[in-house]
Design a protein around this motif. Sequence first.
Motif, PDB file in Angstrom:
ATOM      1  N   MET A   1       0.846  -1.179   0.000  1.00 14.05           N
ATOM      2  CA  MET A   1       0.000   0.000   0.000  1.00 14.05           C
ATOM      3  C   MET A   1       0.889   1.240   0.000  1.00 14.05           C
ATOM      4  SD  MET A   1      -2.985   1.018   2.625  1.00 14.05           S
ATOM      5  CE  MET A   1      -4.459   1.125   1.683  1.00 14.05           C
TER       6      MET A   1
ATOM      7  N   ASP B   1       0.131   8.350   1.639  1.00 14.37           N
ATOM      8  CA  ASP B   1      -0.420   9.562   1.035  1.00 14.37           C
ATOM      9  C   ASP B   1       0.685  10.388   0.381  1.00 14.37           C
ATOM     10  OD1 ASP B   1      -3.001   8.920   1.754  1.00 14.37           O
ATOM     11  OD2 ASP B   1      -2.972  10.132   3.581  1.00 14.37           O
TER      12      ASP B   1
ATOM     13  N   ASP C   1      -7.922   4.210  -8.446  1.00 14.46           N
ATOM     14  CA  ASP C   1      -8.548   3.596  -7.275  1.00 14.46           C
ATOM     15  C   ASP C   1      -8.701   4.592  -6.134  1.00 14.46           C
ATOM     16  OD1 ASP C   1      -8.680   1.219  -8.662  1.00 14.46           O
ATOM     17  OD2 ASP C   1      -7.048   0.251  -7.562  1.00 14.46           O
ATOM     18  N   ARG C   2      -7.783   5.522  -6.039  1.00 18.10           N
ATOM     19  CA  ARG C   2      -7.836   6.533  -4.971  1.00 18.10           C
ATOM     20  C   ARG C   2      -8.601   7.766  -5.411  1.00 18.10           C
ATOM     21  NH1 ARG C   2      -3.994   6.166  -0.411  1.00 18.10           N
ATOM     22  NH2 ARG C   2      -4.719   8.300  -0.185  1.00 18.10           N
ATOM     23  N   SER C   3      -9.168   7.726  -6.631  1.00 15.13           N
ATOM     24  CA  SER C   3      -9.928   8.854  -7.185  1.00 15.13           C
ATOM     25  C   SER C   3      -9.093  10.133  -7.236  1.00 15.13           C
ATOM     26  CB  SER C   3     -11.205   9.102  -6.372  1.00 15.13           C
ATOM     27  OG  SER C   3     -12.041   7.979  -6.424  1.00 15.13           O
ATOM     28  N   ALA C   4      -7.830   9.951  -7.585  1.00 17.93           N
ATOM     29  CA  ALA C   4      -6.942  11.105  -7.735  1.00 17.93           C
ATOM     30  C   ALA C   4      -6.585  11.250  -9.203  1.00 17.93           C
ATOM     31  CB  ALA C   4      -5.668  10.886  -6.916  1.00 17.93           C
TER      32      ALA C   4
ATOM     33  N   ILE D   1       1.434   8.908  -2.978  1.00 13.94           N
ATOM     34  CA  ILE D   1       0.338   9.228  -3.894  1.00 13.94           C
ATOM     35  C   ILE D   1       0.502  10.666  -4.392  1.00 13.94           C
ATOM     36  CG2 ILE D   1      -2.158   9.580  -4.095  1.00 13.94           C
ATOM     37  CD1 ILE D   1      -1.492   6.641  -3.950  1.00 13.94           C
TER      38      ILE D   1
ATOM     39  N   VAL E   1      -3.498   2.848  -9.287  1.00 16.07           N
ATOM     40  CA  VAL E   1      -3.524   3.329  -7.904  1.00 16.07           C
ATOM     41  C   VAL E   1      -4.220   4.684  -7.844  1.00 16.07           C
ATOM     42  CG1 VAL E   1      -2.075   4.189  -6.023  1.00 16.07           C
ATOM     43  CG2 VAL E   1      -1.503   2.045  -7.136  1.00 16.07           C
ATOM     44  N   LEU E   2      -3.869   5.565  -8.775  1.00 17.05           N
ATOM     45  CA  LEU E   2      -4.508   6.892  -8.778  1.00 17.05           C
ATOM     46  C   LEU E   2      -6.000   6.787  -9.045  1.00 17.05           C
ATOM     47  CD1 LEU E   2      -1.841   9.029 -10.655  1.00 17.05           C
ATOM     48  CD2 LEU E   2      -2.308   8.950  -8.200  1.00 17.05           C
TER      49      LEU E   2
END
Length: 63
Positions: free
Chosen positions: A1, A4, A55-58, A7, A52-53
């Motif tokens: 994982m 932050d 999935d993280r809504s970024a 990310i 990943v982005l």
Amino acid sequence: MLTDKKIAVLCDIGQASSFDAEKKAEVLDLVVRGFVEKDGDLFMITPRGEKVLADRSAGLNES
């Protein structure tokens, strides 16, 4: 994982051409982990990093 902080660095890759020493260390860690790839002097997010982005809504323009 990913943390932050990592990310945020992924998001910055789409906006920056160079990084300070601290962020460059984070970027190189992301390269080793397969989230970013280096092409010459450029860093690009891999499909794994994009996932990943997503999935993280970024988005690349958010941080």
